[in-house]
Structures are given as structure tokens and as C-alpha cells.
Scaffold this motif. Sequence first.
Motif, PDB file in Angstrom:
ATOM      1  N   GLY A   1     115.100  71.031  -8.421  1.00  0.00           N
ATOM      2  CA  GLY A   1     116.125  71.336  -7.600  1.00  0.00           C
ATOM      3  C   GLY A   1     115.829  72.712  -6.955  1.00  0.00           C
ATOM      4  O   GLY A   1     114.996  73.607  -7.020  1.00  0.00           O
ATOM      5  N   ASN A   2     116.801  73.083  -6.127  1.00  0.00           N
ATOM      6  CA  ASN A   2     116.768  74.465  -5.337  1.00  0.00           C
ATOM      7  C   ASN A   2     118.073  74.692  -4.829  1.00  0.00           C
ATOM      8  O   ASN A   2     119.182  73.945  -4.709  1.00  0.00           O
ATOM      9  CB  ASN A   2     115.682  74.583  -4.152  1.00  0.00           C
ATOM     10  CG  ASN A   2     115.355  75.721  -3.795  1.00  0.00           C
ATOM     11  OD1 ASN A   2     115.958  76.821  -4.378  1.00  0.00           O
ATOM     12  ND2 ASN A   2     114.285  75.827  -3.061  1.00  0.00           N
TER      13      ASN A   2
ATOM     14  N   CYS B   1     126.703  76.936   0.286  1.00  0.00           N
ATOM     15  CA  CYS B   1     125.242  76.709   0.119  1.00  0.00           C
ATOM     16  C   CYS B   1     124.975  75.230  -0.090  1.00  0.00           C
ATOM     17  O   CYS B   1     125.854  74.594  -0.151  1.00  0.00           O
ATOM     18  CB  CYS B   1     124.605  77.536  -1.008  1.00  0.00           C
ATOM     19  SG  CYS B   1     124.706  79.316  -1.107  1.00  0.00           S
ATOM     20  N   TYR B   2     123.713  74.968   0.000  1.00  0.00           N
ATOM     21  CA  TYR B   2     123.122  73.513  -0.312  1.00  0.00           C
ATOM     22  C   TYR B   2     122.714  73.511  -1.392  1.00  0.00           C
ATOM     23  O   TYR B   2     121.797  74.341  -1.833  1.00  0.00           O
ATOM     24  CB  TYR B   2     122.258  72.830   0.834  1.00  0.00           C
ATOM     25  CG  TYR B   2     122.973  72.617   1.857  1.00  0.00           C
ATOM     26  CD1 TYR B   2     124.028  71.396   2.248  1.00  0.00           C
ATOM     27  CD2 TYR B   2     122.603  73.374   3.024  1.00  0.00           C
ATOM     28  CE1 TYR B   2     124.749  71.248   3.140  1.00  0.00           C
ATOM     29  CE2 TYR B   2     123.218  73.152   4.404  1.00  0.00           C
ATOM     30  CZ  TYR B   2     124.182  71.973   4.513  1.00  0.00           C
ATOM     31  OH  TYR B   2     124.615  71.668   5.690  1.00  0.00           O
ATOM     32  N   GLY B   3     122.840  72.687  -2.538  1.00  0.00           N
ATOM     33  CA  GLY B   3     122.454  72.522  -3.943  1.00  0.00           C
ATOM     34  C   GLY B   3     121.513  71.145  -3.694  1.00  0.00           C
ATOM     35  O   GLY B   3     122.041  70.033  -3.444  1.00  0.00           O
ATOM     36  N   LEU B   4     120.258  71.295  -4.149  1.00  0.00           N
ATOM     37  CA  LEU B   4     119.490  69.973  -4.199  1.00  0.00           C
ATOM     38  C   LEU B   4     118.984  69.917  -5.664  1.00  0.00           C
ATOM     39  O   LEU B   4     118.932  70.675  -6.584  1.00  0.00           O
ATOM     40  CB  LEU B   4     118.159  70.513  -3.291  1.00  0.00           C
ATOM     41  CG  LEU B   4     117.974  70.972  -2.184  1.00  0.00           C
ATOM     42  CD1 LEU B   4     116.658  71.683  -1.605  1.00  0.00           C
ATOM     43  CD2 LEU B   4     118.874  70.200  -1.135  1.00  0.00           C
TER      44      LEU B   4
ATOM     45  N   MET C   1     120.793  72.724   7.199  1.00  0.00           N
ATOM     46  CA  MET C   1     120.019  73.011   6.118  1.00  0.00           C
ATOM     47  C   MET C   1     118.692  73.736   6.505  1.00  0.00           C
ATOM     48  O   MET C   1     117.882  72.861   7.189  1.00  0.00           O
ATOM     49  CB  MET C   1     120.225  71.995   5.084  1.00  0.00           C
ATOM     50  CG  MET C   1     119.202  72.165   3.842  1.00  0.00           C
ATOM     51  SD  MET C   1     119.402  70.663   2.563  1.00  0.00           S
ATOM     52  CE  MET C   1     117.936  69.843   3.370  1.00  0.00           C
ATOM     53  N   ALA C   2     118.058  74.758   5.822  1.00  0.00           N
ATOM     54  CA  ALA C   2     116.908  75.195   6.185  1.00  0.00           C
ATOM     55  C   ALA C   2     115.682  74.161   5.678  1.00  0.00           C
ATOM     56  O   ALA C   2     116.157  73.396   4.723  1.00  0.00           O
ATOM     57  CB  ALA C   2     116.696  76.475   5.634  1.00  0.00           C
ATOM     58  N   PRO C   3     114.585  74.223   6.120  1.00  0.00           N
ATOM     59  CA  PRO C   3     113.476  73.159   5.496  1.00  0.00           C
ATOM     60  C   PRO C   3     113.390  73.663   4.257  1.00  0.00           C
ATOM     61  O   PRO C   3     113.520  74.906   3.600  1.00  0.00           O
ATOM     62  CB  PRO C   3     112.274  73.539   6.219  1.00  0.00           C
ATOM     63  CG  PRO C   3     112.748  74.190   7.681  1.00  0.00           C
ATOM     64  CD  PRO C   3     113.969  74.914   7.400  1.00  0.00           C
ATOM     65  N   VAL C   4     113.053  72.600   3.381  1.00  0.00           N
ATOM     66  CA  VAL C   4     113.019  72.869   1.824  1.00  0.00           C
ATOM     67  C   VAL C   4     111.343  72.985   1.912  1.00  0.00           C
ATOM     68  O   VAL C   4     110.487  72.042   2.181  1.00  0.00           O
ATOM     69  CB  VAL C   4     113.125  71.295   0.963  1.00  0.00           C
ATOM     70  CG1 VAL C   4     112.951  71.601  -0.250  1.00  0.00           C
ATOM     71  CG2 VAL C   4     114.547  71.190   1.214  1.00  0.00           C
ATOM     72  N   THR C   5     111.193  74.123   1.024  1.00  0.00           N
ATOM     73  CA  THR C   5     109.704  74.751   0.786  1.00  0.00           C
ATOM     74  C   THR C   5     109.097  74.701  -0.551  1.00  0.00           C
ATOM     75  O   THR C   5     108.089  74.621  -0.881  1.00  0.00           O
ATOM     76  CB  THR C   5     109.328  75.905   1.352  1.00  0.00           C
ATOM     77  OG1 THR C   5     110.202  76.888   0.761  1.00  0.00           O
ATOM     78  CG2 THR C   5     109.672  75.815   2.997  1.00  0.00           C
ATOM     79  N   GLU C   6     110.204  74.638  -1.488  1.00  0.00           N
ATOM     80  CA  GLU C   6     109.907  74.737  -2.924  1.00  0.00           C
ATOM     81  C   GLU C   6     111.100  74.083  -3.850  1.00  0.00           C
ATOM     82  O   GLU C   6     112.236  74.161  -3.320  1.00  0.00           O
ATOM     83  CB  GLU C   6     109.504  75.956  -3.518  1.00  0.00           C
ATOM     84  CG  GLU C   6     110.450  77.148  -3.164  1.00  0.00           C
ATOM     85  CD  GLU C   6     110.389  78.489  -3.653  1.00  0.00           C
ATOM     86  OE1 GLU C   6     109.135  78.584  -4.255  1.00  0.00           O
ATOM     87  OE2 GLU C   6     110.833  79.279  -3.338  1.00  0.00           O
ATOM     88  N   LEU C   7     110.678  73.429  -4.751  1.00  0.00           N
ATOM     89  CA  LEU C   7     111.679  73.048  -5.951  1.00  0.00           C
ATOM     90  C   LEU C   7     111.442  73.679  -7.209  1.00  0.00           C
ATOM     91  O   LEU C   7     110.085  73.879  -7.576  1.00  0.00           O
ATOM     92  CB  LEU C   7     111.596  71.595  -6.044  1.00  0.00           C
ATOM     93  CG  LEU C   7     111.983  70.641  -4.625  1.00  0.00           C
ATOM     94  CD1 LEU C   7     111.702  69.407  -4.589  1.00  0.00           C
ATOM     95  CD2 LEU C   7     113.226  70.917  -4.216  1.00  0.00           C
TER      96      LEU C   7
END
Length: 149
Positions: free
Chosen positions: A106-107, A118-121, A69-75
Motif C-alpha cells: 500500500g501507500n 489523502c488516498y490510501g492504497l 490522485m497523483a501517479p503511483v510510483t511505489e508501494l
Amino acid sequence: MCTSNCSICGADCNSCTFRTNCAGCAASDGKPFGEKCLVAAYCQKGENAYSQLQERLIAAYNALNIPDMAPVTELHPLPGSFINLRCPLPNGQTVQFWDDRKIYLGNQLCKKDGGGRCYGLAADDHYLMVSEYGDMGSDPEIVVFKRWN
């Protein structure tokens, strides 16, 4: 910035794709779909409360160290009805974790391996979830569901 029909957070309600099903954030005191909007609740707490929530939540997601998973930068604020996938449990039952009438943060992040999943946040002020799924939310799998705050 909108000049009329603004939400509590300052988003332009006139340009929102969900406006036909929404009671309006300001008019509904932060409950546009009938239940709490996480963003409105934190905006009402004070000037920096929402940005601090986002920073803490992004840090919590990145601390999971999910390898692909890529780093989370925004929600982004997302309605529960948009993120509420039916996820299978090990016993064969399927469950939905979120309330369709609430707004969460989320993102969606594509997997680094480019395998089409994909990853769902999704998160509220108590729980966070990472799920993995295919096109249009197909074949979802829970990666992480935990209390974070």
C-alpha cells in the motif's frame, strides 16, 4: 542490509517499528503476524516475482485514472492492522476489508487539490482498494474496491 534477524525479503527486523508485535518473517515462514505476508510469499516464488507484482499492481492503480490522485510510483509492505479502516457502506453498515494479521502492499498519497484528505492504497494478490480519508484515517470513503488479478 541486516546481518542477523533478517526477514525473507531482506528487511532489517531490528529497525522495524512493528518488531515488538511480530513473530519474525523468517522464523514464521512468511507469517509474521500469524497470516500471510504478501511480500514474503512473492519473494519465495523466485528472484523477480516480487518486483513484477509491484510493477503490475502500480500499473493497475495508475490505470484507474482517479482525477485528483497523483501517479503511483511505489508501494510499501503494510500490516493489515495499519490499513484496515472501518469504511461505511451505502446501507449504513461499516466494514473492514483487510485481515489485521496479514501484510499487504500500500501507500498514502495526498490529494492534488491539497484539501487535507489523502488516498490510501491497499492491495493483496487478488484485490486492490483506494479509499479517501482525513487526518489519521478519519471519515474514510471507498473510492475503488475491485479484483485486479
